[in-house]
Write an enzyme that holds these catalytic residues in place. Sequence first.
Site, PDB file in Angstrom:
ATOM      1  N   ASP A  67       3.699  22.837 -28.175  1.00  0.00           N
ATOM      2  CA  ASP A  67       5.055  22.898 -27.609  1.00  0.00           C
ATOM      3  C   ASP A  67       6.086  23.369 -28.630  1.00  0.00           C
ATOM      4  OD1 ASP A  67       4.821  20.600 -29.138  1.00  0.00           O
ATOM      5  OD2 ASP A  67       4.986  19.238 -27.452  1.00  0.00           O
ATOM      6  N   ASN A 134       6.469   7.088 -24.022  1.00  0.00           N
ATOM      7  CA  ASN A 134       6.437   7.058 -22.552  1.00  0.00           C
ATOM      8  C   ASN A 134       5.122   7.601 -21.994  1.00  0.00           C
ATOM      9  OD1 ASN A 134       6.661   9.771 -23.042  1.00  0.00           O
ATOM     10  ND2 ASN A 134       8.517  10.107 -21.853  1.00  0.00           N
ATOM     11  N   HIS A 136       3.736  10.550 -22.812  1.00  0.00           N
ATOM     12  CA  HIS A 136       3.622  12.015 -22.707  1.00  0.00           C
ATOM     13  C   HIS A 136       2.598  12.566 -23.681  1.00  0.00           C
ATOM     14  CE1 HIS A 136       7.148  12.922 -25.773  1.00  0.00           C
ATOM     15  NE2 HIS A 136       6.008  12.899 -26.403  1.00  0.00           N
ATOM     16  N   GLU A 141       6.000  15.216 -19.562  1.00  0.00           N
ATOM     17  CA  GLU A 141       6.619  13.910 -19.375  1.00  0.00           C
ATOM     18  C   GLU A 141       6.045  13.226 -18.123  1.00  0.00           C
ATOM     19  OE1 GLU A 141       8.193  13.021 -21.856  1.00  0.00           O
ATOM     20  OE2 GLU A 141       9.867  14.284 -22.445  1.00  0.00           O
TER      21      GLU A 141
HETATM   22  C1  F6R Z   1       4.669  17.312 -30.296  1.00  0.00           C
HETATM   23  C2  F6R Z   1       3.894  16.596 -29.283  1.00  0.00           C
HETATM   24  C3  F6R Z   1       4.333  15.232 -28.863  1.00  0.00           C
HETATM   25  C4  F6R Z   1       4.127  14.217 -30.002  1.00  0.00           C
HETATM   26  C5  F6R Z   1       4.575  12.817 -29.557  1.00  0.00           C
HETATM   27  C6  F6R Z   1       4.464  11.814 -30.689  1.00  0.00           C
HETATM   28  O1  F6R Z   1       4.086  18.563 -30.570  1.00  0.00           O
HETATM   29  O2  F6R Z   1       2.929  17.118 -28.792  1.00  0.00           O
HETATM   30  O3  F6R Z   1       3.620  14.838 -27.725  1.00  0.00           O
HETATM   31  O4  F6R Z   1       2.782  14.181 -30.363  1.00  0.00           O
HETATM   32  O5  F6R Z   1       5.895  12.874 -29.102  1.00  0.00           O
HETATM   33  O6  F6R Z   1       5.355  12.146 -31.704  1.00  0.00           O
HETATM   34  P1  F6R Z   1       5.447  11.278 -33.048  1.00  0.00           P
HETATM   35  O7  F6R Z   1       4.188  11.507 -33.790  1.00  0.00           O
HETATM   36  O8  F6R Z   1       6.650  11.843 -33.788  1.00  0.00           O
HETATM   37  O9  F6R Z   1       5.640   9.866 -32.639  1.00  0.00           O
END
Ligand code: F6R
Length: 247
Positions: A67, A134, A136, A141
């Site tokens: 992403d 959450n 995701h 989401e």
């Molecule tokens: C970002 C992604 C997100 C993160 C998730 C956890 O490329 O794919 O799904 O893996 O938001 O983020 P952290 O590791 O910062 O808690």
Amino acid sequence: MKIKILKNYKEVINESYKVLSEHLTKKQDLVLGLATGETMIGLYGKMVDDHKKSGIDYSRIKTFNLDEYYGLQRNHAQSYYHYMNKHLFSKVNINEKNIVFPNTLSNVDASCERYNLALEENKIDVQILGIGSNGHIGFNEPKTSFKSKTRLVELDKTTRVDNSRFFNDLEEVPTHAITMGIENILNAKKIILIASGSDKSKAISKAIDGPVTELVPASILQRHPNVEVMIDIEAGKNLKGSMNYVK
Ligand code: F6R
């Protein structure tokens, strides 16, 4: 799902890299799906260290990132491209031509379409995933269709609040992003899901013990044939029967 609960973040990263490095050494032209975020920093650190120590060759490895924030220039300090460059790309011998990233700046629909085609032509061997508080995965989401593909999405308030720690304030956090869809993620041959800390414990228990539902995007991983979940005790503390998983 193969689930490992490890003592702490350091062990989670060591164990995740152990699995990943087997793939990196077995297949020189591995196609890697990459995630960003705080959790992954240790993993990229290990990849860089081992590249320096053992000379793991990245010249034929191809990467797809999950992403990117919509509208951020690549050189913006919080863009995911900037993050990847800082933590991994600039520190290993990856060929720039083999780095595939969502383009969020122009012709978004056409570029998402190209991304989907590229993913069909290059099946991901190993997809690295983090998880949002959450539930995701990528920026898919809650309520995302399991049939979704790469597209422009609106970020949840929870995600923007969680990620505001990287920005000066909440207002600065982009409201939209481009993300691979759930269907793209599920096409990977193997998935390694990594999580650490109690902030992730609810999402982890819903994803692993709960019903498979679009309300918890990560729950669909229960239906993938080759998922390894690497978490620490804090992230796994709400799992049923978690004692069975402790290494
Ligand atoms: C970002 C992604 C997100 C993160 C998730 C956890 O490329 O794919 O799904 O893996 O938001 O983020 P952290 O590791 O910062 O808690």
